[in-house]
Structure formats: structure tokens, C-alpha cells
Write a protein that holds these residues in place. Structure first.
Motif, PDB file in Angstrom:
ATOM      1  N   PRO A  19      -1.588  -3.900   6.040  1.00  0.00           N
ATOM      2  CA  PRO A  19      -1.575  -3.870   4.578  1.00  0.00           C
ATOM      3  C   PRO A  19      -0.962  -5.095   3.903  1.00  0.00           C
ATOM      4  O   PRO A  19      -1.051  -5.219   2.675  1.00  0.00           O
ATOM      5  CB  PRO A  19      -0.712  -2.639   4.278  1.00  0.00           C
ATOM      6  CG  PRO A  19       0.302  -2.653   5.391  1.00  0.00           C
ATOM      7  CD  PRO A  19      -0.449  -3.146   6.610  1.00  0.00           C
ATOM      8  N   MET A  40      -6.096  -0.173   6.646  1.00  0.00           N
ATOM      9  CA  MET A  40      -4.992  -0.101   5.678  1.00  0.00           C
ATOM     10  C   MET A  40      -3.676   0.259   6.348  1.00  0.00           C
ATOM     11  O   MET A  40      -2.617  -0.221   5.953  1.00  0.00           O
ATOM     12  CB  MET A  40      -5.329   0.905   4.584  1.00  0.00           C
ATOM     13  CG  MET A  40      -6.403   0.419   3.628  1.00  0.00           C
ATOM     14  SD  MET A  40      -6.637   1.498   2.198  1.00  0.00           S
ATOM     15  CE  MET A  40      -7.392   2.921   2.977  1.00  0.00           C
ATOM     16  N   PHE A  66      -8.163  -2.521  -3.582  1.00  0.00           N
ATOM     17  CA  PHE A  66      -9.104  -1.703  -2.838  1.00  0.00           C
ATOM     18  C   PHE A  66     -10.503  -1.812  -3.451  1.00  0.00           C
ATOM     19  O   PHE A  66     -11.504  -1.951  -2.727  1.00  0.00           O
ATOM     20  CB  PHE A  66      -8.636  -0.251  -2.839  1.00  0.00           C
ATOM     21  CG  PHE A  66      -9.441   0.659  -1.964  1.00  0.00           C
ATOM     22  CD1 PHE A  66      -9.418   0.529  -0.585  1.00  0.00           C
ATOM     23  CD2 PHE A  66     -10.221   1.661  -2.520  1.00  0.00           C
ATOM     24  CE1 PHE A  66     -10.154   1.369   0.225  1.00  0.00           C
ATOM     25  CE2 PHE A  66     -10.967   2.515  -1.716  1.00  0.00           C
ATOM     26  CZ  PHE A  66     -10.932   2.373  -0.341  1.00  0.00           C
ATOM     27  N   VAL A 107       0.855  -1.188   0.000  1.00  0.00           N
ATOM     28  CA  VAL A 107       0.000   0.000   0.000  1.00  0.00           C
ATOM     29  C   VAL A 107       0.891   1.238   0.000  1.00  0.00           C
ATOM     30  O   VAL A 107       1.624   1.477   0.961  1.00  0.00           O
ATOM     31  CB  VAL A 107      -0.939   0.017   1.216  1.00  0.00           C
ATOM     32  CG1 VAL A 107      -1.763   1.299   1.251  1.00  0.00           C
ATOM     33  CG2 VAL A 107      -1.850  -1.198   1.206  1.00  0.00           C
ATOM     34  N   GLY A 160      -2.747  -1.751  -5.525  1.00  0.00           N
ATOM     35  CA  GLY A 160      -3.479  -1.053  -4.486  1.00  0.00           C
ATOM     36  C   GLY A 160      -4.880  -0.664  -4.933  1.00  0.00           C
ATOM     37  O   GLY A 160      -5.872  -0.897  -4.226  1.00  0.00           O
TER      38      GLY A 160
END
Length: 457
Positions: A392, A388, A295, A252, A291
Motif C-alpha cells: 500500500p 492492497m 483506488f 490504506v 484511498g
């Protein structure tokens, strides 16, 4: 007569098979401990006291216990997995399903191995966040009651760390076994794709979800894995001469492991070298899009779960309403694609094959587990950012569908456990367990929270 609370699953099963104790006695000991201590932690949704005692009697009545690797072992099952005769809660009353007519296959396998289901463990609504709480209050980390045990298998981790059960079932769609294991000083293996019967329906996580167990020892983790995978229990062979990649790079952007978690990786590297392995600093191939795509998949999972459970978004907790609405947007715009996940899987497999790596070591967490209080009432952004920032490292290996394991390595300055994550190519589950076993032999950890068992390792 010894009390069996705090014993490992392996010790309990051996004692029951030998006739040193009975399943009935073991379950009675644990139910007494649960009644006295569980309210401190909020680990369980339902305790099956009478039903568990009856099932223990049935185990004791069997003529041949030698074929039962979990004979008389009390276990908890995560509340998103079907248990005959109980509703499947999925973390909230709004998401609760009807009474189940049949056990999920992994529950059937646990029971077939002689385990006794004493409780269902709590999770956050739909398993969305790594923070286990709901309107009834938070689940608390036995190592520090002010901290979360992580999630989404947070109740399972709290139960094992507190000795309420020696083994607990959980599942892992974006780190939901490994994150709570790291928070609570436990061992947890997320198998690779196709090794264990997968979660069904609203727990499937776009096919990335995997069932597993949380335990206090590697031996128990190996037994639990064998049972869930339908394999004969095999003695782990100590590996030698492995080539190990070491990385502290976060997948991340903008999130970095703190000093204690970086130190844990350094300790792990030294232990591996002392065990005869080669440790090489090398970061895995996290593409720039990992990422964003990851997400978007996390968001869309809440949408999918709500739809499959027949839940209007208005019925969800405030944080999850926002999460699911954003998931609808992500899906509509085409941000959630199986091709992306398969592409990352191929790149990840190539990382091991092209570099000759057998195992990758990363931090398990990036920071200390957040406070336990109030997350269900906080905004979506507060929940999402907290998850997060502290956890991560787990999600990429669900996207890649590769086996990954968390193992304890020391204690933070604040007294909470430290852990590292071991990742391997397809089919490396037993290798990861064997390497974790070397950690356990070289640097044994406190098996339970000190507040519950101050002097027990």
C-alpha cells in the motif's frame, strides 16, 4: 578468463572501457546464464540472442568507449516500452501491439550509453496488478520460487535478482518499480515528474508513470538514473545533518505493516541517526480521500490503457475486465480528477517544506510477497485485495509526482528481503540515492538471490 555474470553494471562498463573484457564476451556470458537459469523464473518474454551479440560487436568496434557509462552492459527492457523491430506486448498476447519502428527515448538513451538490450521482461497484462503472471504461467521470485517478484516490473526484478542482467529497465505508475524491487532485494528509484522522458500512450498512467531501472547497488542505480535523465554521471556526495521523517502509517485504511516491515523502518532509523541525521516520527498528510481517489485512478487506468490499445474488454483477462469496467464507472462519476492529484502534490510538498524534512522513510511493503501461483485465474477482488494488503505504500508518491526510492534493509524471518522506501521533495533524486548509499555502506545486502549466488554479496 573471468565470467562476468554477477558483476555490477559499473564493474562491467569499467572492464569493457579498459579492455579487460569485451562487450561480446560479457553478453555471451549472460546469454549462457539466461539459457541455463531463466526458465526457472519466467522473467523474459523475448530473448534477443543473435541481435544482442551483433549489437555487442558494434560496441566493441567503437574507437572511443570512454564516453559510454554503460559500455557492454546487458540490460532488459520492460515489454510495454517500444524497442525497434519488436512488438510491444503490454503483458499479454491480447494487448500486443505491432512491430515498433523506433526505440522509445529511454531505450535510445540506454543504447547510446553502450548498453545491450538482451531481452524484454515480462509484466502482468496492462501492468494492472503487482502480481506478474499470465496464461503462460507466473514469473517467480528468485529468493523463493513459490512467491511473486511483485509487479508490474516483476520480470525485470526477477531478472536482476537472478543475475540474468545486472540492470533492468522498468516503469512505475503506482509502485511498479519499487514494489518488485522490495520483493526481490533490489534498489529502484522512481524519479519525480519531468526528470526522465515519460512513458507514452498506454503506459502513461494519467501522467504519473515514470521510467527507471532496477539494480543490485546504489552506484548502478545512480548511473542508470543519470543515463535515463540525460545527465552526466556524478559521484554521489555523502549527505550529513538531514532531517528525516519516519512513518509506518499506511495510506490504506485497515492495512498495517507487519512486524518485520515495521522493524525494517526501525533499523533504517538507527542507521540514519548513526550517519549523523536527525530522525523524527511524523506521518505524512494522507487526506481521508486519498484511498478512494487513488483506488478510482487505479481502476480508470485499466480503462484508459484498454481504450488506447484498441482492446474490447472481452479480450482482457477476467480480473482486468472487471477492473476496467469499474474504471469506466469511476470516470463517469467524476472520481478521477487531475485537481485532486495536484492538491495532494501541494500538500505533500508542504509536508517537507513546512516541517523542514529532507527525506521521508516508510515501509516499502506491508507483508511478505504473495504466492506466485494462479492469480491470472482468480477473481478481481482476490487480486485487488492481495495488492492492497501487501503493497500500500508506493502509490501516494505517484499521485504526488514526487521522487521515491526503495533500498534493501535486511531479511524477513521467512528468508525474503526487507526494504524501506525513501521519499523526497521535487528534485531530491540524488539526495535519495546518496542516503541509500549510506545504508549500503553501513549494512551491505546480499546482491542476488542466495539460491543463484549463495556466497556473493
Amino acid at each position: 578468463m573471468p565470467n562476468w555474470v554477477g558483476a555490477t553494471a559499473k564493474q562491467i562498463a569499467r572492464g569493457v572501457r579498459r579492455g579487460d573484457t569485451s562487450a561480446t564476451q560479457v553478453v555471451a556470458d549472460h546469454l549462457e546464464h539466461i539459457a541455463a537459469r531463466e526458465p526457472l523464473f519466467g522473467a523474459f518474454r523475448i530473448v534477443r540472442g543473435g541481435e544482442a551479440a551483433t549489437e555487442a560487436e558494434k560496441v566493441d568496434e567503437q574507437h572511443d568507449l570512454t564516453r559510454l557509462p554503460l559500455a557492454g552492459v546487458p540490460v532488459a527492457v520492460k515489454e510495454n516500452t517500444a524497442i525497434a523491430g519488436l512488438p510491444t506486448w503490454h503483458g499479454s498476447a491480447a494487448a500486443r501491439g505491432p512491430i515498433e519502428e523506433e526505440d522509445h527515448e529511454v531505450v535510445r538513451r540506454l543504447r547510446g550509453a553502450g548498453a545491450i538490450v538482451v531481452a524484454t521482461s515480462r509484466m502482468p497484462e496492462l501492468g494492472v496488478f503487482a502480481l506478474t503472471d499470465d496464461s503462460d504461467g507466473p514469473t517467480r521470485n528468485p529468493w523463493d520460487l513459490t512467491r511473486t517478484p511483485g509487479g508490474s516490473s516483476g520480470g525485470a526484478a526477477a531478472a536482476v535478482a537472478a543475475g540474468l542482467v545486472p540492470m533492468a529497465h522498468g516503469n512505475d505508475g503506482f509502485g511498479s518499480l519499487r514494489i518488485p524491487a522490495a520483493c526481490c532485494g533490489l534498489v529502484a528509484l522512481k524519479p519525480g515528474r519531468g526528470v526522465v522522458p515519460p512513458p507514452a500512450g498506454a503506459t502513461a498512467f494519467f501522467g504519473m508513470g515514470e521510467h527507471g531501472v532496477l539494480t543490485t547497488t546504489v552506484a548502478d542505480a545512480a548511473i542508470g538514473f543519470s543515463v535515463l535523465a540525460g545527465r552526466d554521471s556524478a559521484k554521489l556526495v555523502e549527505p550529513s545533518g538531514l532531517r528525516i521523517a519516519i512513518s509506518t502509517r499506511s495510506p490504506v485504511p485497515g492495512v498495517r505493516a507487519d512486524a518485520p516491515n515495521r522493524d525494517a523502518v526501525a533499523v533504517a532509523s538507527r542507521l540514519l541517526v548513526a550517519a549523523g541525521h536527525t530522525a523524527v516520527a511524523c506521518d505524512p498528510a494522507y487526506p481521508a480521500s486519498i484511498g478512494t481517489r487513488g483506488f478510482a485512478t487505479w481502476l480508470a487506468d485499466a480503462t484508459q490503457k484498454a481504450d488506447e490499445a484498441g482492446l474490447p474488454l472481452s479480450a482482457l483477462q477476467r480480473r482486468n475486465r472487471t477492473h476496467a469496467r469499474l474504471g469506466k464507472i469511476a470516470m463517469r462519476r467524476g472520481y478521477v480528477r487531475e485537481d485532486d492529484r495536484e492538491g495532494f502534490r501541494r500538500r505533500s510538498i508542504a509536508f517537507f517544506a513546512d516541517n523542514g524534512f529532507d527525506v521521508l522513510v516508510t515501509p516499502a511493503l506491508a507483508a511478505t510477497p504473495p504466492a506466485a501461483e494462479g492469480w491470472v485465474e482468480r477473481s478481481w477482488s482476490a487480486n485487488a485485495l492481495a495488492c492492497m494488503r501487501f503493497a500500500p505504500f508506493a502509490a501516494p508518491w505517484n499521485l504526488a509526482a514526487l521522487p521515491a526510492l526503495v533500498v534493501p534493509v535486511g531479511v524477513r524471518p521467512d528468508g525474503l528481503p526487507l526494504a524501506v522506501q525513501l521519499v523526497g521533495p521535487p528534485g531530491s533524486e540524488t539526495t535519495l540515492l546518496a542516503v541509500a548509499g549510506q545504508f549500503e555502506m553501513a549494512a551491505p545486502w546480499q546482491r542476488h538471490a542466495p539460491s543463484v549466488f549463495p556466497a556473493v554479496r
